[in-house]
Design an enzyme around this catalytic site. Structure first.
Site, PDB file in Angstrom:
ATOM      1  N   SER A  70      -1.749   2.871 -16.742  1.00 31.92           N
ATOM      2  CA  SER A  70      -3.025   2.351 -16.261  1.00 31.92           C
ATOM      3  C   SER A  70      -4.009   2.229 -17.418  1.00 31.92           C
ATOM      4  CB  SER A  70      -3.595   3.277 -15.184  1.00 31.92           C
ATOM      5  OG  SER A  70      -4.930   2.939 -14.856  1.00 31.92           O
ATOM      6  N   ASP A 142       6.786  -9.255 -14.648  1.00 31.98           N
ATOM      7  CA  ASP A 142       6.189  -9.954 -15.791  1.00 31.98           C
ATOM      8  C   ASP A 142       5.564 -11.251 -15.270  1.00 31.98           C
ATOM      9  OD1 ASP A 142       7.328  -7.927 -17.225  1.00 31.98           O
ATOM     10  OD2 ASP A 142       8.761  -9.183 -18.309  1.00 31.98           O
ATOM     11  N   ASP A 163      -7.546 -15.296  -1.984  1.00 29.40           N
ATOM     12  CA  ASP A 163      -7.425 -13.877  -1.639  1.00 29.40           C
ATOM     13  C   ASP A 163      -7.451 -13.710  -0.123  1.00 29.40           C
ATOM     14  OD1 ASP A 163      -7.436 -11.106  -1.691  1.00 29.40           O
ATOM     15  OD2 ASP A 163      -8.943 -10.973  -3.272  1.00 29.40           O
ATOM     16  N   ASP A 204      -4.395   2.306  -1.726  1.00 29.85           N
ATOM     17  CA  ASP A 204      -5.722   2.222  -2.323  1.00 29.85           C
ATOM     18  C   ASP A 204      -6.364   0.871  -2.011  1.00 29.85           C
ATOM     19  OD1 ASP A 204      -7.760   3.162  -4.432  1.00 29.85           O
ATOM     20  OD2 ASP A 204      -7.124   1.222  -5.233  1.00 29.85           O
ATOM     21  N   ALA A 206      -7.281  -0.839   0.559  1.00 33.47           N
ATOM     22  CA  ALA A 206      -6.473  -1.667   1.460  1.00 33.47           C
ATOM     23  C   ALA A 206      -7.270  -2.800   2.102  1.00 33.47           C
ATOM     24  CB  ALA A 206      -5.842  -0.797   2.545  1.00 33.47           C
ATOM     25  N   GLU A 229      -6.780   3.427   2.671  1.00 35.53           N
ATOM     26  CA  GLU A 229      -8.201   3.599   2.391  1.00 35.53           C
ATOM     27  C   GLU A 229      -8.937   2.354   2.887  1.00 35.53           C
ATOM     28  OE1 GLU A 229     -11.129   4.377  -1.436  1.00 35.53           O
ATOM     29  OE2 GLU A 229      -9.521   2.880  -1.563  1.00 35.53           O
ATOM     30  N   LYS A 292     -16.546  12.186  24.147  1.00 38.05           N
ATOM     31  CA  LYS A 292     -15.419  12.330  23.222  1.00 38.05           C
ATOM     32  C   LYS A 292     -15.919  12.473  21.784  1.00 38.05           C
ATOM     33  CE  LYS A 292     -12.123   9.764  26.061  1.00 38.05           C
ATOM     34  NZ  LYS A 292     -11.082   8.704  26.056  1.00 38.05           N
TER      35      LYS A 292
END
Length: 436
Positions: A70, A142, A163, A204, A206, A229, A292
């Protein structure tokens, strides 16, 4: 023949019951914080020495940090995904040894999977960092700029799909509609399971890709445990305080797990927000208008992972921290309530709360409290919250000492601390070394 059939049916029912219960009686442990990468000698090696303590706390799953190379040392800006030796937490061999140690104690391991975005290795002819290296001698992972979402104009060459989720400004957003991306990420996720030894995922960011994409990866790889998440905000009034009704936020969480299906769960950010507001003299917030729990656990507890803090909200980032002097009230709540509770490393070890947290986890385990346990809220006032779970365990949090006749005579106090108490039904159980 009739007796044999009856016996087989009985065994099938018992087996099914055991399987269902074991699937629900889960406790997650976050095995790192924001600074863990700095550990001398490697975080994996250090954590291996704490496996016994973690297992003794009733933990069934441990969430480990992102395992790959990273650009950022914490692991959340991944580049060479197959290169585990470049991780700041330790080597691939050390990671596998840690996972084996947890497996030896019956604890499953959850990988922090960061696939929304990815950092490139080199620049292209335009001078843009968008040429990716997978970390293997061949061309797996790659990729070039065509594997980046077309609307991520800072990095993309415009040939990819748009996206499917929210954008991430700090790194290229990966085009998950690209068949090669899907195929090679699926292979990598399966490799994490088959070669490295991971049993499940924490997804992570999401919100960065659609539920259809998440569903595709879950169905293709079949992880045993998945938690996403979906960090959403509470609803707030004009005065800056949380609104009494938080249905919008928890509905978003429920919608996500229903759309993805299978084992998918989400962190219950709604409960986290209401709980940390509640312990500051507003415990009435923990009960909704229908009596609740006011968070996701009030609607779909089997799919909700509750938590007090994590590496983002707490640790050294403190993006949305729980009041530090009231953390044990938070654990008294999540470890006795429905949902899958998540224990944070810092609280267990750095804050010296291991004994108190372990005692609460033991109550959960011996009373069979699980994600789908039945919750009955008895009191939800400003200074006191009292609830009964499965009619076996009663918990009180808040500054009020006397809750009147709320505690039945056949319930006995077994654990207590600053502004919290827990009672169990039946014979008096006093843990060794503790006096009531």
């Amino acid at each position: 023949m009739k007796n044999t059939s009856s016996l087989c049916l009985l065994l099938l029912v018992v087996l099914c019951s055991l399987t269902c219960n074991s699937g629900q009686a889960q406790v997650l442990f976050q095995g790192f914080n924001w600074e863990s990468w700095k550990q001398q000698g490697g975080w994996y090696n250090m954590l291996k020495g704490q496996v016994d303590d973690i297992a003794k706390a009733g933990v069934t799953h441990v969430w480990l940090p992102p395992p790959s190379h990273s650009v950022a040392p914490q692991g959340y800006m991944p580049g060479r995904l197959y290169d585990l030796d470049a991780s700041k937490y330790g080597t691939a061999a050390e990671l596998k040894s840690l996972i084996a140690a947890f497996h030896g104690k019956g604890v499953q391991c959850v990988a922090d999977v960061v696939i929304n975005h990815r950092c490139a290795e080199k620049k292209d002819a335009r001078g843009v960092y968008c040429v990716f290296e997978g970390g293997t001698p061949d061309d797996r992972l790659d990729w070039g700029p065509g594997m980046i979402c077309s609307d991520d104009t800072q990095y993309s060459d415009g040939t990819g799909h748009r996206d499917t989720g929210e954008g991430f400004g700090a790194a290229p957003d990966i085009d998950h509609l690209n068949p090669r991306v899907q195929r090679e990420l699926t292979d990598w996720l399966n490799w994490l399971k088959s070669d490295v030894g991971f049993d499940g995922w924490r997804l992570d960011f999401a919100k960065g890709y659609s539920t259809d994409i998440a569903k595709m990866y879950v169905e293709s790889c079949k992880p045993g445990f998945v938690v996403a998440e979906i960090w959403n905000s509470l609803s707030y009034n004009g005065d800056g305080k949380p609104a009494a009704n938080q249905d919008q936020g928890r509905q978003e969480l429920v919608n996500w797990v229903n759309a993805v299906g299978g084992p998918a769960m989400t962190f219950d950010f709604t409960t986290k927000g209401l709980l940390q507001a509640g312990v500051q003299g507003e415990l009435w917030r923990l009960r909704d208008g229908n009596g609740k729990a006011a968070g996701m656990i009030g609607w779909l507890p089997e799919k909700a992972v509750t938590f007090v803090d994590n590496h983002d909200t707490g640790s050294t980032q403190k993006l949305w921290p729980f009041p530090s002097d009231k953390v044990m009230q938070g654990y008294a709540y999540i470890l006795t309530h429905p949902g899958v509770p998540c224990i944070f490393y810092d609280h267990m070890f750095d804050w010296n709360l291991k004994q108190e947290i372990t005692a609460l986890a033991a109550i959960r385990e011996r009373n069979g409290i699980n994600a789908g346990s039945k919750l009955r809220i008895v009191v939800a006032d400003a200074d006191a919250y009292v609830a009964v779970v499965d009619e076996k365990v009663m918990v009180k949090i808040g500054t009020r000492y006397d809750v009147g006749n709320a505690v039945p005579s056949d319930f006995h106090q077994t654990v207590h601390g600053k502004d919290y108490s827990v009672w169990e039904k039946g014979s008096l159980r006093v843990p060794a070394g503790r006096h009531l």
